[in-house]
Design a protein around this motif. Structure first.
Motif, short mmCIF file in Angstrom:
data_model
loop_
_atom_site.label_atom_id
_atom_site.label_comp_id
_atom_site.label_asym_id
_atom_site.label_seq_id
_atom_site.Cartn_x
_atom_site.Cartn_y
_atom_site.Cartn_z
N SER A 1 -6.15 1.62 -11.60
CA SER A 1 -5.90 2.88 -10.89
C SER A 1 -5.13 3.89 -11.73
O SER A 1 -5.39 5.09 -11.67
CB SER A 1 -5.13 2.61 -9.59
N PHE A 2 -4.17 3.39 -12.54
CA PHE A 2 -3.28 4.31 -13.25
C PHE A 2 -3.43 4.26 -14.77
O PHE A 2 -2.89 5.12 -15.46
CB PHE A 2 -1.82 4.02 -12.86
N TYR B 1 -3.68 -7.49 -7.24
CA TYR B 1 -2.79 -6.32 -7.18
C TYR B 1 -2.53 -5.76 -8.58
O TYR B 1 -2.63 -4.55 -8.80
CB TYR B 1 -1.48 -6.71 -6.51
N LYS C 1 1.79 2.16 -3.67
CA LYS C 1 0.71 2.79 -4.45
C LYS C 1 0.52 4.24 -4.02
O LYS C 1 0.35 5.14 -4.87
CB LYS C 1 -0.59 2.01 -4.28
N LEU D 1 5.86 -2.99 -12.01
CA LEU D 1 5.38 -3.40 -10.70
C LEU D 1 6.28 -4.48 -10.11
O LEU D 1 6.94 -5.23 -10.84
CB LEU D 1 3.95 -3.95 -10.79
N MET E 1 3.15 6.41 -5.53
CA MET E 1 2.93 6.68 -6.96
C MET E 1 1.89 7.77 -7.17
O MET E 1 2.04 8.63 -8.05
CB MET E 1 2.51 5.39 -7.67
N VAL E 2 0.85 7.76 -6.37
CA VAL E 2 -0.18 8.82 -6.46
C VAL E 2 0.46 10.18 -6.19
O VAL E 2 0.22 11.16 -6.93
CB VAL E 2 -1.32 8.55 -5.47
N PRO F 1 0.82 -1.23 0.00
CA PRO F 1 0.00 0.00 0.00
C PRO F 1 0.85 1.26 0.00
O PRO F 1 0.47 2.28 -0.62
CB PRO F 1 -0.81 -0.14 1.30
N ASP G 1 -5.63 -4.08 -9.91
CA ASP G 1 -5.90 -2.82 -9.22
C ASP G 1 -4.98 -1.71 -9.71
O ASP G 1 -5.45 -0.58 -9.96
CB ASP G 1 -5.73 -3.01 -7.71
N MET G 2 -3.70 -2.01 -9.87
CA MET G 2 -2.75 -0.98 -10.33
C MET G 2 -3.05 -0.57 -11.77
O MET G 2 -2.92 0.62 -12.13
CB MET G 2 -1.33 -1.49 -10.19
#
Length: 282
Positions: free
Chosen positions: A208-209, A201, A168, A188, A171-172, A165, A204-205
């Protein structure tokens, strides 16, 4: 039984020679097409290696045989190893962290990146034991050293955060800090034995991106050989099926990083273990 042009013997002999020549030509063409097809298949393979062992001839034992699908590697730095070119592996340079900036810029100045198509950014900047960069510092270094390479037509790989976590969240923050920056794919890392959690995972990545995914570190630490084999089968099967996953590289695969029981090379480095063969054929 006159052996001169126009005689029955000469006609039979000439026909036989034509058939031999035609068979040889056909064989050569098929052999060439087969070799090209194998090379093209390898070039477009997703399978790669995280290779920290430097100029080590053991690389050939794992990636230089005709039966494997290994097509690329990176060395955690801007310099390749001679064997990579010899066995036709695509080398992807990396700017791992602050300590490599001088070498990285020297490689750019010397034209070492002229033939490259991709580059990897910082290695686990969220990890105090790796690049250890704040998002603000990483954004500054990115603008100075990596973003300009976009003008050379090089595809830029974002900083590779740890599979936690914390990674991530880093990265945000980096994307917010690095205004005007861009990256083409998201590397990743994952170290664990739970294949379902790994798949979740990655998904999700990606969601998300919204970038294509490379897995630049993948391992099953402290696992038995049987568990490693199961994880390789599950993880690589999933990665091969995802069109947004472009490449993946197992880490801890050599004797230097891996343990003796789950390494991909025999102790003397002469050939691949059963696990090495399984991965290289994935």
């Amino acid at each position: 039984n006159v052996r001169r042009p126009g005689s029955s013997f000469f006609i039979r002999y000439e026909a036989h020679m034509y058939r031999c020549v035609a068979a040889c030509v056909a064989f050569c063409i098929l052999s060439t097409v087969s070799a090209v097809a194998k090379r093209e298949a390898k070039i477009w393979s997703k399978v790669g290696l995280a290779w920290p062992d430097g100029d080590n001839s053991n690389l050939y034992a794992l990636a230089g045989n005709g039966w494997n699908h290994v097509s690329w590697l990176y060395t955690y730095g801007p310099w390749s190893v001679p064997d990579a070119a010899v066995i036709d592996l695509d080398f992807v340079p990396m700017l791992k962290g602050c300590d490599q900036i001088a070498d990285f810029n020297a490689s750019v100045a010397h034209g070492a990146l002229d033939s490259m198509t991709h580059i990897l950014g910082f290695n686990e900047p969220d990890n105090p034991l790796e690049a250890n960069l704040t998002p603000e510092v990483a954004a500054y270094l990115w603008k100075q050293n990596i973003q300009p390479l976009l003008t050379l037509g090089i595809n830029l790989g974002a900083p590779a955060v740890s599979g936690t976590p914390r990674g991530k969240a880093w990265m945000v923050d980096f994307i917010q800090e690095c205004y005007g920056c861009s990256f083409d794919f998201l590397p990743l890392h994952w170290h664990g034995s739970n294949c379902t959690a790994f798949q979740e995972y990655v998904q999700d990545m990606y969601q998300s991106f919204g970038r294509s995914i490379w897995i630049t570190e993948l391992s099953c630490p402290n696992c038995t050989p049987a568990t490693v084999g199961e994880f390789i089968g599950c993880a690589t099967g999933f990665l091969q099926d995802q069109p947004y996953v472009l490449r993946y590289a197992f880490s801890g695969s050599t004797r230097m990083l891996g343990t003796e029981v789950n390494a991909f090379l025999l102790p003397d480095g002469s050939s691949a273990t059963d696990l090495g063969v399984q991965y290289a054929k994935s």
